[in-house]
Write a protein that holds these residues in place. Structure first.
Motif, PDB file in Angstrom:
ATOM      1  N   MET A   9      27.261  46.074  38.574  1.00  0.00           N
ATOM      2  CA  MET A   9      26.884  44.713  38.292  1.00  0.00           C
ATOM      3  C   MET A   9      26.502  44.549  36.819  1.00  0.00           C
ATOM      4  SD  MET A   9      24.397  42.642  40.821  1.00  0.00           S
ATOM      5  CE  MET A   9      23.805  41.076  40.294  1.00  0.00           C
ATOM      6  N   GLU A  10      25.792  45.521  36.312  1.00  0.00           N
ATOM      7  CA  GLU A  10      25.367  45.454  34.922  1.00  0.00           C
ATOM      8  C   GLU A  10      26.563  45.486  33.973  1.00  0.00           C
ATOM      9  OE1 GLU A  10      22.722  48.390  32.297  1.00  0.00           O
ATOM     10  OE2 GLU A  10      21.732  47.689  34.129  1.00  0.00           O
ATOM     11  N   ARG A  11      27.540  46.336  34.257  1.00  0.00           N
ATOM     12  CA  ARG A  11      28.709  46.482  33.391  1.00  0.00           C
ATOM     13  C   ARG A  11      29.664  45.302  33.522  1.00  0.00           C
ATOM     14  NH1 ARG A  11      33.865  47.999  33.870  1.00  0.00           N
ATOM     15  NH2 ARG A  11      33.734  48.614  36.035  1.00  0.00           N
ATOM     16  N   THR A  12      29.814  44.776  34.726  1.00  0.00           N
ATOM     17  CA  THR A  12      30.826  43.757  34.974  1.00  0.00           C
ATOM     18  C   THR A  12      30.287  42.339  34.989  1.00  0.00           C
ATOM     19  OG1 THR A  12      30.529  43.898  37.368  1.00  0.00           O
ATOM     20  CG2 THR A  12      32.184  45.373  36.380  1.00  0.00           C
ATOM     21  N   GLY A  13      29.014  42.171  35.281  1.00  0.00           N
ATOM     22  CA  GLY A  13      28.442  40.841  35.413  1.00  0.00           C
ATOM     23  C   GLY A  13      28.729  40.189  36.762  1.00  0.00           C
ATOM     24  N   ILE A  14      29.329  40.942  37.671  1.00  0.00           N
ATOM     25  CA  ILE A  14      29.662  40.392  38.989  1.00  0.00           C
ATOM     26  C   ILE A  14      28.384  40.175  39.777  1.00  0.00           C
ATOM     27  CG2 ILE A  14      30.798  40.867  41.199  1.00  0.00           C
ATOM     28  CD1 ILE A  14      32.884  42.505  39.590  1.00  0.00           C
ATOM     29  N   ASP A  15      28.290  39.000  40.404  1.00  0.00           N
ATOM     30  CA  ASP A  15      27.203  38.718  41.324  1.00  0.00           C
ATOM     31  C   ASP A  15      27.787  37.957  42.516  1.00  0.00           C
ATOM     32  OD1 ASP A  15      27.581  36.097  40.403  1.00  0.00           O
ATOM     33  OD2 ASP A  15      25.698  36.046  39.286  1.00  0.00           O
ATOM     34  N   GLU A  16      26.939  37.656  43.474  1.00  0.00           N
ATOM     35  CA  GLU A  16      27.411  36.986  44.694  1.00  0.00           C
ATOM     36  C   GLU A  16      28.017  35.616  44.395  1.00  0.00           C
ATOM     37  OE1 GLU A  16      27.684  38.386  47.610  1.00  0.00           O
ATOM     38  OE2 GLU A  16      26.417  40.161  47.359  1.00  0.00           O
ATOM     39  N   ALA A  17      27.466  34.904  43.427  1.00  0.00           N
ATOM     40  CA  ALA A  17      28.003  33.579  43.077  1.00  0.00           C
ATOM     41  C   ALA A  17      29.419  33.693  42.518  1.00  0.00           C
ATOM     42  CB  ALA A  17      27.074  32.877  42.090  1.00  0.00           C
ATOM     43  N   MET A  18      29.669  34.690  41.680  1.00  0.00           N
ATOM     44  CA  MET A  18      31.003  34.892  41.128  1.00  0.00           C
ATOM     45  C   MET A  18      31.985  35.258  42.241  1.00  0.00           C
ATOM     46  SD  MET A  18      32.383  37.593  38.246  1.00  0.00           S
ATOM     47  CE  MET A  18      31.197  37.068  37.013  1.00  0.00           C
ATOM     48  N   ILE A  19      31.552  36.106  43.143  1.00  0.00           N
ATOM     49  CA  ILE A  19      32.399  36.495  44.265  1.00  0.00           C
ATOM     50  C   ILE A  19      32.782  35.254  45.075  1.00  0.00           C
ATOM     51  CG2 ILE A  19      32.434  37.716  46.484  1.00  0.00           C
ATOM     52  CD1 ILE A  19      30.706  39.905  45.042  1.00  0.00           C
ATOM     53  N   GLU A  20      31.821  34.415  45.349  1.00  0.00           N
ATOM     54  CA  GLU A  20      32.124  33.222  46.140  1.00  0.00           C
ATOM     55  C   GLU A  20      33.084  32.291  45.408  1.00  0.00           C
ATOM     56  OE1 GLU A  20      30.132  29.630  48.725  1.00  0.00           O
ATOM     57  OE2 GLU A  20      28.832  31.230  47.975  1.00  0.00           O
ATOM     58  N   ARG A  21      32.900  32.102  44.109  1.00  0.00           N
ATOM     59  CA  ARG A  21      33.833  31.255  43.336  1.00  0.00           C
ATOM     60  C   ARG A  21      35.246  31.827  43.397  1.00  0.00           C
ATOM     61  NH1 ARG A  21      29.638  31.355  39.721  1.00  0.00           N
ATOM     62  NH2 ARG A  21      30.739  32.751  38.306  1.00  0.00           N
ATOM     63  N   PRO A  63      36.413  39.326  31.389  1.00  0.00           N
ATOM     64  CA  PRO A  63      37.405  40.422  31.469  1.00  0.00           C
ATOM     65  C   PRO A  63      36.973  41.650  32.262  1.00  0.00           C
ATOM     66  CG  PRO A  63      37.394  39.489  29.266  1.00  0.00           C
ATOM     67  CD  PRO A  63      36.255  38.838  30.018  1.00  0.00           C
ATOM     68  N   ALA A  64      35.772  42.142  32.069  1.00  0.00           N
ATOM     69  CA  ALA A  64      35.343  43.355  32.789  1.00  0.00           C
ATOM     70  C   ALA A  64      35.265  43.099  34.292  1.00  0.00           C
ATOM     71  CB  ALA A  64      33.997  43.852  32.267  1.00  0.00           C
ATOM     72  N   ALA A  65      34.787  41.932  34.671  1.00  0.00           N
ATOM     73  CA  ALA A  65      34.705  41.588  36.096  1.00  0.00           C
ATOM     74  C   ALA A  65      36.098  41.408  36.682  1.00  0.00           C
ATOM     75  CB  ALA A  65      33.876  40.323  36.286  1.00  0.00           C
ATOM     76  N   ALA A  66      36.962  40.694  35.958  1.00  0.00           N
ATOM     77  CA  ALA A  66      38.332  40.490  36.446  1.00  0.00           C
ATOM     78  C   ALA A  66      39.012  41.829  36.676  1.00  0.00           C
ATOM     79  CB  ALA A  66      39.127  39.641  35.457  1.00  0.00           C
ATOM     80  N   GLN A  67      38.872  42.740  35.729  1.00  0.00           N
ATOM     81  CA  GLN A  67      39.503  44.051  35.871  1.00  0.00           C
ATOM     82  C   GLN A  67      38.942  44.811  37.067  1.00  0.00           C
ATOM     83  OE1 GLN A  67      42.182  44.844  34.174  1.00  0.00           O
ATOM     84  NE2 GLN A  67      42.381  46.640  35.459  1.00  0.00           N
ATOM     85  N   HIS A  68      37.654  44.719  37.286  1.00  0.00           N
ATOM     86  CA  HIS A  68      37.006  45.379  38.425  1.00  0.00           C
ATOM     87  C   HIS A  68      37.593  44.852  39.743  1.00  0.00           C
ATOM     88  CE1 HIS A  68      33.568  47.574  40.165  1.00  0.00           C
ATOM     89  NE2 HIS A  68      33.433  46.565  41.008  1.00  0.00           N
ATOM     90  N   PHE A  69      37.683  43.544  39.867  1.00  0.00           N
ATOM     91  CA  PHE A  69      38.263  42.939  41.066  1.00  0.00           C
ATOM     92  C   PHE A  69      39.735  43.318  41.222  1.00  0.00           C
ATOM     93  CE2 PHE A  69      34.863  39.589  40.716  1.00  0.00           C
ATOM     94  CZ  PHE A  69      34.308  39.789  41.965  1.00  0.00           C
ATOM     95  N   ILE A  70      40.493  43.226  40.141  1.00  0.00           N
ATOM     96  CA  ILE A  70      41.936  43.474  40.198  1.00  0.00           C
ATOM     97  C   ILE A  70      42.239  44.915  40.595  1.00  0.00           C
ATOM     98  CG2 ILE A  70      44.009  43.664  38.749  1.00  0.00           C
ATOM     99  CD1 ILE A  70      42.927  41.075  37.301  1.00  0.00           C
ATOM    100  N   GLU A  71      41.525  45.864  40.036  1.00  0.00           N
ATOM    101  CA  GLU A  71      41.742  47.272  40.408  1.00  0.00           C
ATOM    102  C   GLU A  71      41.535  47.471  41.903  1.00  0.00           C
ATOM    103  OE1 GLU A  71      39.034  49.511  37.968  1.00  0.00           O
ATOM    104  OE2 GLU A  71      40.249  49.204  36.163  1.00  0.00           O
ATOM    105  N   ARG A  72      40.510  46.865  42.442  1.00  0.00           N
ATOM    106  CA  ARG A  72      40.231  47.008  43.872  1.00  0.00           C
ATOM    107  C   ARG A  72      41.247  46.256  44.718  1.00  0.00           C
ATOM    108  NH1 ARG A  72      36.872  48.437  40.655  1.00  0.00           N
ATOM    109  NH2 ARG A  72      35.264  49.978  41.120  1.00  0.00           N
TER     110      ARG A  72
END
Length: 141
Positions: free
Chosen positions: A1-13, A95-104
Protein backbone atom coordinates in the motif's frame (compact mmCIF):
# COMPACT_ATOMS: atom_id res chain seq x y z
CA UNK A 1 0.00 0.00 0.00
CA UNK A 2 2.80 2.37 0.85
CA UNK A 3 4.63 1.75 -2.44
CA UNK A 4 1.58 1.72 -4.69
CA UNK A 5 -0.90 4.02 -2.96
CA UNK A 6 -3.63 1.41 -3.42
CA UNK A 7 -6.47 1.60 -0.93
CA UNK A 8 -10.02 0.27 -0.76
CA UNK A 9 -11.43 3.40 -2.42
CA UNK A 10 -9.12 3.00 -5.42
CA UNK A 11 -10.04 -0.66 -5.70
CA UNK A 12 -13.72 0.20 -5.73
CA UNK A 13 -13.26 2.89 -8.41
CA UNK A 14 -11.28 0.47 -10.57
CA UNK A 15 -13.69 -2.44 -10.13
CA UNK A 16 -16.80 -0.35 -10.76
CA UNK A 17 -15.46 1.33 -13.90
CA UNK A 18 -13.96 -1.86 -15.30
CA UNK A 19 -17.10 -3.93 -14.81
CA UNK A 20 -19.32 -1.19 -16.28
CA UNK A 21 -17.17 -1.57 -19.39
CA UNK A 22 -17.39 -5.36 -19.24
CA UNK A 23 -21.19 -5.20 -19.05
CA UNK A 24 -21.34 -2.88 -22.08
CA UNK A 25 -18.72 -4.74 -24.11
CA UNK A 26 -20.15 -6.60 -27.13
CA UNK A 27 -17.81 -9.57 -26.63
CA UNK A 28 -17.69 -9.86 -22.81
CA UNK A 29 -21.11 -8.54 -21.83
CA UNK A 30 -23.08 -11.47 -23.25
CA UNK A 31 -20.91 -13.97 -21.35
CA UNK A 32 -21.69 -12.44 -17.97
CA UNK A 33 -25.19 -10.99 -18.42
CA UNK A 34 -27.07 -14.28 -18.01
CA UNK A 35 -24.84 -15.38 -15.12
CA UNK A 36 -24.91 -12.28 -12.91
CA UNK A 37 -28.46 -11.27 -11.98
CA UNK A 38 -27.40 -8.71 -9.34
CA UNK A 39 -24.40 -6.66 -10.47
CA UNK A 40 -24.27 -4.54 -7.31
CA UNK A 41 -23.93 -7.63 -5.13
CA UNK A 42 -21.32 -9.01 -7.53
CA UNK A 43 -19.34 -5.75 -7.46
CA UNK A 44 -19.11 -5.98 -3.67
CA UNK A 45 -17.68 -9.49 -4.04
CA UNK A 46 -15.26 -8.34 -6.75
CA UNK A 47 -14.04 -5.49 -4.55
CA UNK A 48 -13.33 -8.01 -1.78
CA UNK A 49 -11.52 -10.22 -4.31
CA UNK A 50 -9.32 -7.39 -5.59
CA UNK A 51 -8.68 -6.20 -2.03
CA UNK A 52 -7.37 -9.68 -1.24
CA UNK A 53 -5.31 -9.77 -4.44
CA UNK A 54 -3.89 -6.24 -4.31
CA UNK A 55 -3.67 -5.63 -0.56
CA UNK A 56 -3.61 -9.20 0.76
CA UNK A 57 -6.51 -8.17 3.01
CA UNK A 58 -8.06 -11.63 3.18
CA UNK A 59 -11.52 -10.14 2.57
CA UNK A 60 -12.44 -12.54 -0.23
CA UNK A 61 -13.60 -16.05 0.53
CA UNK A 62 -14.56 -17.90 -2.60
CA UNK A 63 -13.40 -20.12 -5.42
CA UNK A 64 -12.93 -17.93 -8.49
CA UNK A 65 -11.33 -20.68 -10.56
CA UNK A 66 -14.30 -22.98 -10.14
CA UNK A 67 -16.71 -20.19 -11.15
CA UNK A 68 -14.79 -19.19 -14.28
CA UNK A 69 -13.44 -22.45 -15.70
CA UNK A 70 -16.70 -23.44 -17.40
CA UNK A 71 -17.43 -20.08 -19.02
CA UNK A 72 -17.90 -20.17 -22.82
CA UNK A 73 -14.83 -18.09 -23.64
CA UNK A 74 -11.75 -18.32 -25.80
CA UNK A 75 -8.49 -16.42 -26.32
CA UNK A 76 -10.30 -13.42 -27.81
CA UNK A 77 -12.29 -13.02 -24.59
CA UNK A 78 -9.13 -13.10 -22.49
CA UNK A 79 -7.41 -10.63 -24.80
CA UNK A 80 -10.35 -8.25 -24.52
CA UNK A 81 -10.59 -8.65 -20.72
CA UNK A 82 -6.89 -7.83 -20.31
CA UNK A 83 -7.06 -4.88 -22.71
CA UNK A 84 -10.06 -3.38 -20.90
CA UNK A 85 -8.53 -4.00 -17.49
CA UNK A 86 -5.17 -2.48 -18.40
CA UNK A 87 -6.79 0.58 -19.97
CA UNK A 88 -9.00 1.09 -16.92
CA UNK A 89 -6.14 0.63 -14.45
CA UNK A 90 -3.98 3.08 -16.39
CA UNK A 91 -6.82 5.64 -16.50
CA UNK A 92 -7.74 5.45 -12.81
CA UNK A 93 -4.55 4.63 -10.96
CA UNK A 94 -1.14 6.21 -10.54
CA UNK A 95 1.55 4.27 -12.45
CA UNK A 96 2.80 2.11 -9.56
CA UNK A 97 -0.74 1.11 -8.60
CA UNK A 98 -1.75 0.44 -12.21
CA UNK A 99 1.28 -1.79 -12.68
CA UNK A 100 0.51 -3.66 -9.45
CA UNK A 101 -3.06 -4.35 -10.58
CA UNK A 102 -2.04 -5.22 -14.15
CA UNK A 103 0.62 -7.74 -13.10
CA UNK A 104 -1.93 -9.54 -10.95
CA UNK A 105 -4.65 -9.39 -13.61
CA UNK A 106 -2.27 -10.98 -16.12
CA UNK A 107 -1.49 -13.80 -13.70
CA UNK A 108 -5.18 -14.34 -13.02
CA UNK A 109 -5.96 -14.43 -16.75
CA UNK A 110 -3.15 -16.93 -17.32
CA UNK A 111 -4.32 -19.13 -14.46
CA UNK A 112 -7.91 -19.27 -15.65
CA UNK A 113 -6.98 -19.71 -19.30
CA UNK A 114 -4.54 -22.51 -18.47
CA UNK A 115 -7.10 -24.24 -16.26
CA UNK A 116 -9.64 -24.08 -19.08
CA UNK A 117 -7.14 -25.47 -21.57
CA UNK A 118 -6.18 -28.29 -19.22
CA UNK A 119 -9.80 -29.12 -18.60
CA UNK A 120 -10.27 -29.40 -22.36
CA UNK A 121 -7.19 -31.59 -22.78
CA UNK A 122 -5.08 -28.88 -24.39
CA UNK A 123 -1.53 -27.91 -23.58
CA UNK A 124 -0.95 -24.20 -23.41
CA UNK A 125 1.68 -21.78 -22.18
CA UNK A 126 0.94 -18.64 -20.18
CA UNK A 127 0.27 -15.74 -22.51
CA UNK A 128 0.00 -12.67 -20.31
CA UNK A 129 2.24 -12.62 -17.24
CA UNK A 130 5.36 -13.87 -19.00
CA UNK A 131 5.21 -11.47 -21.93
CA UNK A 132 3.20 -8.59 -20.60
CA UNK A 133 0.64 -8.96 -23.37
CA UNK A 134 -1.57 -11.47 -25.10
CA UNK A 135 -0.87 -13.37 -28.29
CA UNK A 136 -3.10 -11.05 -30.24
CA UNK A 137 -1.35 -10.33 -33.59
CA UNK A 138 -2.83 -6.84 -33.62
CA UNK A 139 -0.95 -6.05 -30.41
CA UNK A 140 2.45 -6.77 -31.92
CA UNK A 141 2.23 -4.04 -34.53
Amino acid sequence: MERTGIDEAMIERLVRRFYRQVQADPLLGPVFAPRIPDWERHIVKLCAFWSSVALMSGRYHGQPMQVHVDLPVDAAHFDRWIALFENTANEICPPAAAQHFIERARRIADSIELAMAGRNGKIQSPRFAATGRGNNPAEST
